[in-house]
Design a protein around this motif. Structure first.
Motif, PDB file in Angstrom:
ATOM      1  N   THR A   1       0.787  -1.233   0.000  1.00 30.94           N
ATOM      2  CA  THR A   1       0.000   0.000   0.000  1.00 30.94           C
ATOM      3  C   THR A   1       0.821   1.287   0.000  1.00 30.94           C
ATOM      4  N   MET A   2       2.114   1.258   0.329  1.00 34.57           N
ATOM      5  CA  MET A   2       2.856   2.509   0.499  1.00 34.57           C
ATOM      6  C   MET A   2       3.361   3.082  -0.821  1.00 34.57           C
ATOM      7  N   SER A   3       3.018   4.333  -1.076  1.00 32.06           N
ATOM      8  CA  SER A   3       3.509   5.043  -2.247  1.00 32.06           C
ATOM      9  C   SER A   3       4.668   5.941  -1.821  1.00 32.06           C
ATOM     10  N   SER A   4       5.386   6.486  -2.792  1.00 29.73           N
ATOM     11  CA  SER A   4       6.504   7.370  -2.467  1.00 29.73           C
ATOM     12  C   SER A   4       6.005   8.643  -1.768  1.00 29.73           C
ATOM     13  N   LYS A   5       4.813   9.103  -2.164  1.00 31.55           N
ATOM     14  CA  LYS A   5       4.228  10.288  -1.522  1.00 31.55           C
ATOM     15  C   LYS A   5       3.990  10.033  -0.038  1.00 31.55           C
ATOM     16  N   GLU A   6       3.415   8.856   0.255  1.00 30.41           N
ATOM     17  CA  GLU A   6       3.174   8.480   1.655  1.00 30.41           C
ATOM     18  C   GLU A   6       4.484   8.350   2.414  1.00 30.41           C
ATOM     19  N   ALA A   7       5.507   7.799   1.749  1.00 33.48           N
ATOM     20  CA  ALA A   7       6.818   7.597   2.388  1.00 33.48           C
ATOM     21  C   ALA A   7       7.406   8.935   2.841  1.00 33.48           C
ATOM     22  N   TYR A   8       7.334   9.947   1.972  1.00 31.44           N
ATOM     23  CA  TYR A   8       7.855  11.268   2.330  1.00 31.44           C
ATOM     24  C   TYR A   8       7.061  11.879   3.486  1.00 31.44           C
TER      25      TYR A   8
ATOM     26  N   ASP B   1      17.971  16.056   0.368  1.00 35.09           N
ATOM     27  CA  ASP B   1      19.009  15.077   0.034  1.00 35.09           C
ATOM     28  C   ASP B   1      18.960  13.905   1.009  1.00 35.09           C
ATOM     29  N   MET B   2      19.735  12.861   0.717  1.00 34.17           N
ATOM     30  CA  MET B   2      19.676  11.638   1.528  1.00 34.17           C
ATOM     31  C   MET B   2      20.180  11.844   2.951  1.00 34.17           C
ATOM     32  N   ASN B   3      21.109  12.778   3.164  1.00 31.81           N
ATOM     33  CA  ASN B   3      21.588  13.053   4.531  1.00 31.81           C
ATOM     34  C   ASN B   3      20.459  13.608   5.396  1.00 31.81           C
ATOM     35  N   THR B   4      19.675  14.519   4.825  1.00 31.46           N
ATOM     36  CA  THR B   4      18.529  15.094   5.547  1.00 31.46           C
ATOM     37  C   THR B   4      17.486  14.018   5.830  1.00 31.46           C
ATOM     38  N   ILE B   5      17.235  13.171   4.842  1.00 32.61           N
ATOM     39  CA  ILE B   5      16.249  12.092   4.973  1.00 32.61           C
ATOM     40  C   ILE B   5      16.711  11.069   6.022  1.00 32.61           C
ATOM     41  N   LYS B   6      18.000  10.764   5.994  1.00 37.76           N
ATOM     42  CA  LYS B   6      18.543   9.797   6.960  1.00 37.76           C
ATOM     43  C   LYS B   6      18.424  10.329   8.387  1.00 37.76           C
ATOM     44  N   LYS B   7      18.681  11.629   8.579  1.00 38.27           N
ATOM     45  CA  LYS B   7      18.558  12.232   9.919  1.00 38.27           C
ATOM     46  C   LYS B   7      17.109  12.153  10.414  1.00 38.27           C
ATOM     47  N   ALA B   8      16.174  12.440   9.502  1.00 37.43           N
ATOM     48  CA  ALA B   8      14.748  12.376   9.862  1.00 37.43           C
ATOM     49  C   ALA B   8      14.352  10.948  10.221  1.00 37.43           C
ATOM     50  N   TYR B   9      14.854   9.997   9.445  1.00 37.53           N
ATOM     51  CA  TYR B   9      14.570   8.581   9.692  1.00 37.53           C
ATOM     52  C   TYR B   9      15.084   8.155  11.061  1.00 37.53           C
TER      53      TYR B   9
ATOM     54  N   THR C   1       7.580   1.134  13.750  1.00 36.74           N
ATOM     55  CA  THR C   1       8.963   1.028  13.285  1.00 36.74           C
ATOM     56  C   THR C   1       9.022   0.468  11.873  1.00 36.74           C
ATOM     57  N   GLN C   2       8.209  -0.562  11.603  1.00 31.23           N
ATOM     58  CA  GLN C   2       8.180  -1.154  10.269  1.00 31.23           C
ATOM     59  C   GLN C   2       7.686  -0.147   9.231  1.00 31.23           C
ATOM     60  N   GLU C   3       6.731   0.673   9.616  1.00 24.89           N
ATOM     61  CA  GLU C   3       6.213   1.691   8.709  1.00 24.89           C
ATOM     62  C   GLU C   3       7.311   2.712   8.362  1.00 24.89           C
ATOM     63  N   ILE C   4       8.067   3.125   9.383  1.00 23.56           N
ATOM     64  CA  ILE C   4       9.167   4.076   9.173  1.00 23.56           C
ATOM     65  C   ILE C   4      10.264   3.451   8.314  1.00 23.56           C
ATOM     66  N   ASN C   5      10.591   2.189   8.599  1.00 20.43           N
ATOM     67  CA  ASN C   5      11.611   1.480   7.808  1.00 20.43           C
ATOM     68  C   ASN C   5      11.192   1.348   6.350  1.00 20.43           C
ATOM     69  N   GLN C   6       9.915   1.008   6.155  1.00 22.14           N
ATOM     70  CA  GLN C   6       9.397   0.848   4.801  1.00 22.14           C
ATOM     71  C   GLN C   6       9.458   2.168   4.025  1.00 22.14           C
ATOM     72  N   ALA C   7       9.094   3.254   4.707  1.00 22.90           N
ATOM     73  CA  ALA C   7       9.138   4.574   4.076  1.00 22.90           C
ATOM     74  C   ALA C   7      10.570   4.929   3.680  1.00 22.90           C
ATOM     75  N   TYR C   8      11.498   4.651   4.571  1.00 26.19           N
ATOM     76  CA  TYR C   8      12.909   4.941   4.302  1.00 26.19           C
ATOM     77  C   TYR C   8      13.415   4.131   3.113  1.00 26.19           C
TER      78      TYR C   8
ATOM     79  N   ASP D   1      15.203   3.552  -2.497  1.00 27.03           N
ATOM     80  CA  ASP D   1      15.106   2.912  -3.810  1.00 27.03           C
ATOM     81  C   ASP D   1      14.812   3.942  -4.901  1.00 27.03           C
ATOM     82  N   GLU D   2      13.969   4.916  -4.557  1.00 28.04           N
ATOM     83  CA  GLU D   2      13.589   5.932  -5.552  1.00 28.04           C
ATOM     84  C   GLU D   2      14.774   6.834  -5.920  1.00 28.04           C
TER      85      GLU D   2
END
Length: 267
Positions: free
Chosen positions: A198-205, A215-223, A252-259, A264-265
Motif C-alpha cells: 500500500t505505500m507510495s513514495s508520496k506516503e513515504a515522504y 538530500d539523503m543526509n537530511t532524509i537519513k537524519k529524519a529517519y 517502526t516497520q512503517e518508518i523502515n518501509q518509508a525509508y 530505492d527511488e
C-alpha cells in the motif's frame, strides 16, 4: 434500660473502632511499610546493577549481557550486520545504558560483548540456556526478548534461513512453544506485506516528514530521529503488555518501509 443502651453503644463504638479506625491505621502502616520496602529493594537492585559495569565478566553473566550476546547472534546470522540492524542495536544500547549511572561505560561493555559474540560460532543454545535460568518463570519477558529478536531479523526485509535457525534455537532453549513463535512471525509478515502493498513514495515522504527535494543526509537524519522515538524499547516493554511491542514494531516497520521506498527511488 438506659444502662443496657449505653452498653450497646459502647460495644458498637468498640466494634466501629477496630473495624474502621484501627484497621485504617493498620492498613496505612502496612502500605507505608511496603512502599519503604519497595524503595529499599529498588535502591539495592540499582546498586547491584551498577556494579556490573565494574567487570565485563559480571555483565556478561547478567540477563542483559546474555541478551546482548543473543542479539549479536541474530544480527550476524546471515553473514553481516545490516545498516538498519546496526541502527536498532545502537538505540537498544542507549536504552539499556539509561539504567546505569555510568552510561558510557555500560554502553562500551555491551558493544564489546556484542562484537565478541558475533564472531563466535555454535554457542547460541548455551547462551539461551543461561538466559533461561535467569528469567525463572517470567513468560512475558521471554516473549518480549524473542519478539525483539524477531523484529531485529525482520528489519532488513525479512527473516533469512540462517536467522530463522538461530531464532528457533533461542526459542527452544527459552521454552517458548513453536505456535507462539509462529504467531509472532505471522504478525510481522502481515505487517510487512500490508506496508509493501500500500505505500507510495508520496506516503513515504509524509511518514518521514521530509520533502522530495531533500538530500539523503537530511532524509537519513529524519529517519533516525523517528526510529529513536518510536522503536520498541526492550526495557520499557518489560513493564507493559504485549500490545506495546506490537504497536511500536508496527510503527517502526512503517518508518523502515518509508525509508526503503525513498532510498530505492533516489538510487
Amino acid at each position: 434500660m438506659k444502662l443496657k443502651k449505653w452498653i450497646y453503644i459502647a460495644i458498637f463504638l468498640v466494634i466501629f473502632y477496630y473495624a474502621f479506625v484501627a484497621n485504617f491505621f493498620i492498613t496505612l502502616s502496612i502500605l507505608i511499610s511496603l512502599y519503604i520496602a519497595f524503595k529499599i529493594y529498588k535502591f539495592y537492585t540499582r546498586r547491584k546493577l551498577n556494579k556490573l559495569v565494574n567487570s565485563k565478566e559480571l555483565f556478561e553473566k547478567n540477563e542483559l549481557g546474555l541478551f546482548v550476546a543473543l542479539v549479536a547472534k541474530v544480527a550476524k546470522a546471515d553473514g553481516r550486520v545490516q545498516e538498519l540492524e546496526a541502527q536498532l542495536i545502537g538505540i537498544m544500547f542507549d536504552d539499556i545504558s539509561k539504567l546505569f549511572n555510568e552510561k558510557e561505560k555500560a554502553r562500551a561493555i555491551m558493544k564489546e560483548i556484542f562484537n565478541e559474540y558475533k564472531q563466535k560460532n555454535n554457542d547460541t543454545k548455551e547462551i539461551a540456556q543461561e538466559l533461561n535460568k535467569l528469567l525463572s518463570r517470567s513468560i512475558l519477558k521471554r516473549k518480549q526478548f524473542v519478539g525483539f529478536l524477531i523484529q531485529l531479523a525482520f528489519i532488513d526485509g525479512g527473516i533469512s534461513k540462517e536467522e530463522e535457525k538461530v531464532l528457533k534455537d533461542i526459542m527452544q532453549e527459552l521454552n517458548i512453544p513453536s505456535n507462539v513463535y509462529d504467531e509472532i512471525v505471522n504478525k510481522f509478515e502481515n505487517m510487512m506485506k500490508n506496508k509493501q502493498q500500500t505505500m507510495s513514495s508520496k506516503e513515504a515522504y509524509e511518514i518521514l516528514g521530509v520533502k522530495e527535494s531533500d538530500d539523503m543526509n537530511t532524509i537519513k537524519k529524519a529517519y533516525r530521529k523517528l526510529i529513536r522515538e518510536y522503536h520498541p524499547d526492550i526495557i520499557s516493554s518489560q513493564n507493559k503488555d504485549e500490545s506495546y511491542m506490537e504497536e511500536a514494531t508496527a510503527k517502526t516497520q512503517e518508518i523502515n518501509q518509508a525509508y526503503q521506498v525513498i532510498k530505492d527511488e533516489k538510487k
